[in-house]
Motif scaffolding. Structure first.
Motif, short mmCIF file in Angstrom:
data_model
loop_
_atom_site.label_atom_id
_atom_site.label_comp_id
_atom_site.label_asym_id
_atom_site.label_seq_id
_atom_site.Cartn_x
_atom_site.Cartn_y
_atom_site.Cartn_z
N ASN A 1 41.47 47.81 33.03
CA ASN A 1 42.88 47.68 32.63
C ASN A 1 43.12 48.60 31.43
O ASN A 1 42.39 48.52 30.44
CB ASN A 1 43.21 46.23 32.24
N ARG B 1 42.71 44.94 44.04
CA ARG B 1 43.51 44.25 43.04
C ARG B 1 44.75 43.57 43.62
O ARG B 1 45.33 42.69 43.01
CB ARG B 1 43.95 45.27 41.98
N ASP C 1 42.56 52.20 42.03
CA ASP C 1 43.75 51.89 41.24
C ASP C 1 43.47 52.03 39.76
O ASP C 1 42.36 51.79 39.28
CB ASP C 1 44.20 50.45 41.54
N PHE D 1 49.87 46.02 41.85
CA PHE D 1 49.67 46.37 40.45
C PHE D 1 50.68 47.45 40.07
O PHE D 1 51.31 48.08 40.92
CB PHE D 1 48.24 46.87 40.21
N ASN E 1 45.15 50.29 36.72
CA ASN E 1 46.09 49.23 36.35
C ASN E 1 46.49 49.37 34.88
O ASN E 1 45.63 49.43 34.00
CB ASN E 1 45.46 47.86 36.60
#
Length: 351
Positions: free
Chosen positions: A312, A159, A129, A162, A131
């Protein structure tokens, strides 16, 4: 409060970063940058170095710029007298075409890392992922509101739910060198991504007949096994699900009709497919013993996220995400090329 950025020769992280950044002082890298249109070099190289420095130490670019302005030792470490402003860095990087930027990363890794050895090789494929830091807890964000956006709702075991995108990476099994990668919307299913990444590997002429593809059961589908052999001539070691019907699966392993084209050596083509199918049947029956092979890519993703600031992202367009992830892939590729490949070493660096 962020710690000061003071280059220390005895610190292993500064030594590692120095070896990574040295690649930009080579003539070959400068030629790659020029060929890919990452110009002018007097701005592009300092901008890329500053972003890599910020990623390596998980610092804001604005903070890194201030540190460079204040510390002569840091300018010496970067081997530059050009101190770009934050706006100049973003403006410089925003001009580059994402595909050419990705090409520059892959070309640089190909130039710096060992060449492929003879014979078939293993390629590990996995997705993770990406994010994007949207405050969706404070304001409800529906799927409908994201229809016109380049990012979407997604879900991962790492996670949970998201909002963002998905990175799919292909690594050389023996060296962990990144070979190719894709950025997709977060809601694109992995079985759909699988033929995309194989197409990318084929387009770049990376795969050869008989190469083994290691992938977890997230990519599982009968069709993906079949197209791996028929269209791409690779051995698909996609970990099967419990309900996999091996008789049905093996019955799907037929030759494509185009091998009977008059311009082809039909017997030679049939021989290649027979070897691939035989290898596939041998490996898929013993797939549980290959779990450790595939799991190494999880440590690579952890390195990118924890050590190289991909956990992030404050980026909200696909163009920007592609370039930022490209630089993370470069950091990972140069790290493993220096010799940090063992599971324990990757985990230590990521902590």
């Amino acid at each position: 409060m962020q710690p000061p950025l003071i280059p220390l020769n005895e610190d292993y992280k500064w030594k590692l970063l120095s070896e990574i950044l040295n690649v930009f002082d080579s003539r070959a890298t400068r030629q790659i940058l020029s060929r890919r249109g990452i110009l002018p070099l007097q701005k592009s190289i300092p901008a890329i170095k500053i972003v890599l420095l910020s990623m390596f130490f998980s610092s804001d670019i604005s903070y890194v710029v201030r540190e460079i302005e204040e510390r002569e030792s840091l300018r010496g470490f970067l081997k530059t007298n050009t101190v770009l402003t934050e706006n100049q860095i973003y403006s410089t990087l925003s001009k580059y075409d994402p595909e050419e930027f990705i090409g520059f990363i892959i070309d640089t890794l190909n130039n710096a890392c060992p060449k492929r050895k003879r014979g078939s090789r293993g390629i590990i494929i996995d997705s993770t992922d990406i994010n994007l830091q949207l405050n969706w807890n404070a304001k409800k964000i529906s799927k409908k509101s994201l229809e016109e956006k380049e990012y979407k709702w997604g879900h991962s075991t790492h996670r949970g739910f998201f909002i963002g995108m998905k990175l799919t990476l292909a690594l050389d099994h023996s060296t962990l060198k990144p070979l190719a990668f894709l950025i997709n919307e977060a809601n694109v299913a992995e079985p759909k991504i699988y033929p995309m990444i194989l197409s990318e590997l084929k387009r770049k002429r990376i795969t050869k007949a008989g190469d083994i593809i290691f992938a977890d059961r997230g990519y599982y589908s009968y069709e993906n096994y079949a197209i791996s052999i028929k269209e791409f001539k690779v051995v698909p070691l996609i970990f099967p699900r419990k309900n996999c019907n091996f008789r049905k699966l093996f019955n799907m392993m037929a030759y494509p009709l185009n091998i009977f084209d008059s311009k082809r050596d039909t017997n030679a083509e049939i021989s290649v497919y027979k070897r691939i199918i035989a290898k596939f049947k041998e490996l898929i029956s013993d797939w549980k013993n290959f779990r450790k092979v595939r799991s190494i890519i999880e440590d690579v993703f952890k390195l990118a996220k924890k050590a190289y600031s991909m956990e992030n992202l404050h980026r909200y367009t696909k163009r920007s995400v592609q370039k930022y992830c490209s630089l993370a892939v470069l950091l990972v590729g140069m790290t493993v090329n220096i010799g940090i490949r063992k599971k324990k070493d990757l985990q230590v660096l990521a902590e």
